[in-house]
Design an enzyme around this catalytic site. Structure first.
Site, short mmCIF file in Angstrom:
data_model
loop_
_atom_site.label_atom_id
_atom_site.label_comp_id
_atom_site.label_asym_id
_atom_site.label_seq_id
_atom_site.Cartn_x
_atom_site.Cartn_y
_atom_site.Cartn_z
N ILE A 1 0.97 -1.21 0.18
CA ILE A 1 -0.14 0.09 -0.03
C ILE A 1 0.99 1.20 -0.02
CG2 ILE A 1 -1.74 1.07 0.99
CD1 ILE A 1 -2.53 -1.26 2.42
N THR A 2 0.94 1.88 -1.18
CA THR A 2 2.02 2.72 -1.39
C THR A 2 2.01 4.00 -0.60
OG1 THR A 2 1.04 3.57 -3.17
CG2 THR A 2 2.73 2.01 -3.56
N CYS A 3 0.82 4.48 -0.25
CA CYS A 3 0.65 5.80 0.40
C CYS A 3 1.19 5.51 2.09
CB CYS A 3 -0.49 6.16 0.39
SG CYS A 3 -1.88 5.24 0.90
N HIS A 4 1.17 4.15 2.59
CA HIS A 4 1.45 4.06 3.80
C HIS A 4 2.84 3.44 3.93
CE1 HIS A 4 -2.24 5.98 4.95
NE2 HIS A 4 -2.90 5.33 4.34
#
Length: 1022
Positions: free
Chosen positions: A983-986
């Site tokens: 999960i790239t944003c986190h």
């Protein structure tokens, strides 16, 4: 023994003091018709006219012979002075007594009393130790031990120095214009006054009707109501001043006498001419002078090299009869020389001149070769011996009490503190800084090692000195205390930031414009050893205030003062480059300051959303020099978030309004949505960017890859920007040129794409920055300099084209005369596949030693400016359509570059240490152990690809902005057959519990080779 002469006799009268066996004459003073004689036993005798009580006793109208003043018999008198018809005496405790005529307030006793026959103490000065007094005709001056000047009496010509609209004063008033100046002397004339500083600056005020103030320039005033620095005397090296009725004489360090003012009686020592104004050297004096004194209409000088007393001028012509035995003739021109032969077996000690009478004191020691000068009582100041005495005293001893008294006086007075560290006077130009800061630093360091002294200094500064700082003085001598205080260790004590540093900064901020300019000139001459601690002192105080929280209005005022002073110091440093710019950075701010609140306050204020009457809080963003790179980027992030929130709020309000009013048109989206096909990425993106409104760029950016599952996350937009820039900066795309293999890219001289594409590319770069993304843009630093209106240099060209930069450096370094012929260099170049003349007909103009710098300069200018003007301007216009120039101007080029492209300074060990573990994982878990072992085996390129898989980018934000970390999770539904997902944003990595190194390495390779796209939430092994 003493000599006197005056009226009826040309001969010296040799006298001994009567009624005081063994006592000699210490000082003499004469008014118009009376005289005072101060003896070495401190008794005061008086003689002459007593019609106005000027002899200090009742009874006879005249005193033919000197008699003691009974009212002063119990006092130890150190000084006397006479006005026209009044007298002053100062006792050893510094108390002042006055008698005689007082109709103009010249007695200072609080009333305009016509006559006072007996000496009265001046109660206004009762708690102040006076060390000097001087009487004018109808006014009086006093100098205190702590260098305060007091004046009282008649003020018809401004001779009190109190300013405009001040009538005559019956009580002493402080001459505030001289506050803070370490003074050596005060002198009063008929209706004018002078003060001399320890630095040798002369200050004059009062009547200037005959030029007795030596003021110069156009429209010279006939009087001055305030002390003015006399420029004509500034470089003469004045050590003593004496005033007559309307003339003035000064003595210089090198034994010369200058006079100015009224010359009708020849009192200036040269032929009377109305054209001669301003200080003139008395050339007729043959030899070096050590003493001068002015009568009302004549001048005395003692020429110590010849032993002569020189006298020029004469008594007033309107006298009709003899006055008293000390002055027996009238209207006598006394312009003559009194030979050394008249002083057989004795040597002149002091000379004194009055209206009619003159006195010369002598002593028996004729062997002394030292020039006898007038020794004036001095203001308090620290000497090295005094400092050593303070350090050595025993507590509770008499010496201890005396030391405390001395410390209290000096450290409560700006002038005394300044006097303690004045540089040695010269006769030439004044030095840039009047005080010896190194000596002050060493002395303060020694003193404050004693706890009781340190405590006393702190108390004195807090209670007295800081309140007395001369904030409105235009004189450098007065402002020198602002240079001294930061040298004292108590100013740097962490306990004293609020009680010492804040008031100090407030005093600087309250300065008049003129005073501040003088102080800033002094700051400009400070060495690093003084300037840096001053800045660190302010920074420490700001940090202390932030740690104590900034809640109340007073807290905000404190920080404003500290920052305000730092701002002025920063201006000085920027102009003189004494210290690196980052010296002013407060690194702790990046963690202590709430940038969202600070930027919000600034935006609210700038948009007039705060009522004017509301007390304004401090806004740190108004002082960008305190921000380091990290703080500036955090401020930029705060600005973006606030604007996104404001835009979103506005959009929802419009949507709400549309629903309520049942409008047909659909309200604009609260988000800026870009829908793109991966196969047509650049085309789709540029088309939508060209159609966007300016307001869209302030919205939250949402990127959707068509036919892909795209979560609303920063990782998607990060991948979008990465792919866009990767494609558009390829050499084959044709937008940019690469001068050398592997070099930075630059704008082409003859671009193939239309100009609009550069505008859109600029918008894309601005959008990336506004959305807090970092991307690989291989521009040189020169681009960021141009964005910030700075000029690229040869160093920038070396970065863009190392070979070309090196060759131009060689041209500059080559000392050969035939450089152009040897290297075949002309003012014509080949750049980006084009031949260009740098100047008209440049192909025929060789480069030589006289023009090589111009050649290099024009070469650089062509590459970075001339050749790319059109396309660069389009790029810049697009960039600033998205980003606000006002906030970016605070960045340095290197900082802006870091904010836009991030950094590639990877610390993989720290990456491991920062990581977190959830859902059953912990650092010691076997799968985690396998992961890190396999990860550290990867090549740098493979690690960067994994980073892209995890975050959507292969670069890092500026250090401190975002932690480089992994959050490990293991969903229960995962099996060892599944591949990892992110999960790239986190930065969340869902990692199955692999049990073997082989499976772990295989899974990592799958992640690395499938690090783009959002086709499926999970890559599953088939």
């Amino acid at each position: 023994m003493y000599f006197c002469w005056g009226a009826d006799s040309r001969e010296l009268q040799r006298r001994r003091t009567a009624g005081s066996p063994g006592a000699e004459l210490l000082q003499a003073a004469s008014g118009e018709r009376h005289s005072l004689l101060l003896l070495t036993n401190h008794r005061v005798l008086s003689c002459g006219d007593n019609s106005r009580g000027q002899l200090g006793r009742r009874g006879a109208q005249r005193g033919e012979l000197p008699e003691p003043i009974q009212a002063l018999e119990t006092l130890i008198v150190d000084l006397v002075s006479c006005g026209k018809e009044h007298s002053l005496a100062v006792c050893h405790k510094g108390r002042v007594f006055a008698w005689g005529a007082g109709s103009e307030g010249q007695l200072g006793i609080g009333e305009f009393k016509e006559i006072s026959f007996t000496p009265k103490k001046i109660m206004t000065l009762n708690d102040i130790k006076i060390i000097q007094v001087s009487c004018g005709h109808y006014h009086s001056l006093a100098l205190s031990k702590d260098s305060q000047v007091f004046s009282w009496g008649k003020n018809s010509h401004g001779q009190l120095g109190l300013g405009k609209e001040f009538p005559s004063q019956a009580s002493p008033q402080r001459v505030r214009s001289l506050e803070g100046i370490p003074l050596a002397q005060v002198a009063a004339g008929g209706a004018h006054s002078f003060a001399l500083s320890l630095c040798g600056t002369s200050f004059g005020w009062g009547s200037n009707s005959a030029g007795q103030l030596a003021l110069s320039g156009r429209n010279v005033p006939v009087q001055s109501n305030k002390p003015l620095s006399v420029g004509a005397l500034k470089n003469l090296g004045v050590v003593y001043i004496s005033c007559g009725d309307a003339h003035t004489a000064v003595l210089t360090q090198d034994g010369k006498v200058f006079t100015f003012g009224d010359n009708r009686s020849g009192q200036l020592g040269y032929s009377p001419t109305p054209e001669k104004r301003g200080p003139q050297l008395v050339e007729r004096i043959d030899g070096l002078v050590s003493q001068i004194d002015c009568g009302s209409y004549h001048t005395l000088a003692y020429v110590h090299t010849t032993g002569q007393v020189v006298s020029f001028g004469h008594g007033p012509s309107d006298t009709s009869k003899p006055t008293h035995p000390e002055a027996l003739t009238e209207n006598f021109d006394i312009s003559c020389l009194i030979s050394a032969e008249d002083f057989v077996d004795v040597q002149v000690k002091h000379i004194f001149a009055g209206t009619y009478a003159n006195f010369v004191t002598t002593h028996q020691d004729t062997s002394s070769t030292r020039a006898p000068g007038k020794t004036l009582p001095e203001i308090s100041r620290i000497s090295q011996s005094m400092a050593e005495k303070w350090i050595a005293v025993k507590r509770r001893s008499t010496e201890h009490e005396m030391a405390k008294s001395e410390i209290r006086m000096i450290f409560s007075s700006p002038a005394c503190l300044t006097a303690s560290f004045l540089k040695k006077r010269g006769t030439g130009e004044t030095t840039s800084i009047d005080v010896d800061l190194e000596m002050a630093r060493d002395t303060f360091k020694k003193l404050t090692k004693k706890e009781w002294i340190s405590s006393m200094i702190t108390t004195c500064l807090e209670d007295d000195l800081l309140r007395a700082l001369p904030c409105h003085s235009p004189h450098q001598e007065a402002l020198s205390v602002f240079l001294l205080l930061p040298e004292c260790p108590v100013m740097h004590d962490s306990k004293n930031w609020k009680n010492l540093v804040v008031p100090f900064a407030k005093a600087v901020c309250e300065m008049s414009k003129q005073s501040l300019q003088v102080l800033k000139k002094c700051w400009a001459f400070l060495q690093e050893s003084s300037l840096n601690p001053l800045i660190q002192m302010l920074k420490a105080a700001i940090i202390s205030q932030l740690l104590h929280q900034t809640k109340t209005e007073q807290d905000h005022c404190n920080v404003k003062a500290l920052l305000g002073m730092m701002k002025e110091l920063h201006k000085v440093n920027k102009a003189n480059c004494r210290l690196p710019e980052n010296t002013f950075n407060i690194n702790e701010l990046s963690n202590l300051l709430n940038f969202y609140i600070d930027r919000g306050r600034q935006l609210f204020r700038d948009n007039h959303l705060i009522p004017a009457e509301t007390p304004s809080p401090v806004i740190f963003s108004d002082f960008p020099f305190i921000f380091n790179s990290l703080s500036k980027i955090k401020l930029l992030q705060a600005d973006s978030h606030i604007k996104m929130q404001m835009s979103e709020k506005k959009a929802y309000m419009l949507m709400h309004e549309t629903i309520l009013q049942k409008k047909d048109e659909f309200p604009p989206s609260p988000r800026f949505i870009l829908r793109v096909r991966r196969s047509r990425l650049v085309k789709d993106a540029l088309r939508q960017l060209s159609q966007a409104e300016a307001t869209d760029f302030c919205k939250v950016l949402v990127v959707e890859f068509i036919n892909e599952i795209c979560p609303e996350s920063g990782g998607v937009s990060s991948e979008f920007f990465h792919c866009m820039f990767e494609e558009m900066t390829k050499p084959e795309y044709g937008m940019f040129m690469y001068p050398e293999m592997g070099s930075c890219m630059w704008f082409p001289a003859k671009p193939k794409p239309e100009k609009k594409r550069y505008f859109l590319f600029g918008m894309l770069c601005g959008l990336s920055l506004f959305n807090l993304n970092v991307a690989n843009l291989p521009f040189p630093l020169a681009l960021y300099k141009k964005l910030l209106d700075q000029k690229p240099s040869l160093e920038d060209l070396k970065e863009l084209s190392p070979r070309l930069g090196k060759s131009l450096q060689e041209v500059l370094d080559d000392a050969a005369d035939d450089i152009g012929d040897a290297l075949c260099i002309r003012f014509s170049i080949h750049w980006d596949q084009n031949d260009v003349d740098l100047i008209p007909n440049g192909i025929s103009i060789p480069v030589d030693q006289t023009n090589k710098r111009d050649y290099v300069s024009k070469y650089i200018d062509y590459i970075f400016n001339v050749s790319v003007k059109a396309v660069y301007e389009e790029f810049q216009r697009g960039f600033y359509r998205v980003c606000e120039k006002e906030i970016l101007r605070h960045f340095y080029p290197e900082e802006l570059m870091t904010a836009i492209i991030g950094n590639t300074d990877y610390d993989w060990k720290q990456f491991e240490q920062n990581s977190k573990y959830e859902q059953g994982y912990q650092k010691s878990h076997p799968t985690i152990q396998l992961f890190w072992k396999a990860f550290h085996k990867l090549t740098l390129d493979e690690k960067k690809k994994f980073l892209f898989f995890l975050t959507g980018r292969d670069r890092l934000h500026a250090r401190g902005i975002q932690k480089m970390e992994i959050v490990f999770r293991c969903p229960e539904t995962f099996s060892e057959r599944d591949h990892p997902t992110s999960i790239t944003c986190h930065n969340i990595l869902s990692l199955p519990k692999y049990s073997t190194m082989e499976r772990m390495e295989e899974a990592l390779q799958v992640a690395i080779n499938n690090n783009r796209g959002f086709v499926s939430p999970m890559l599953t092994q088939s």
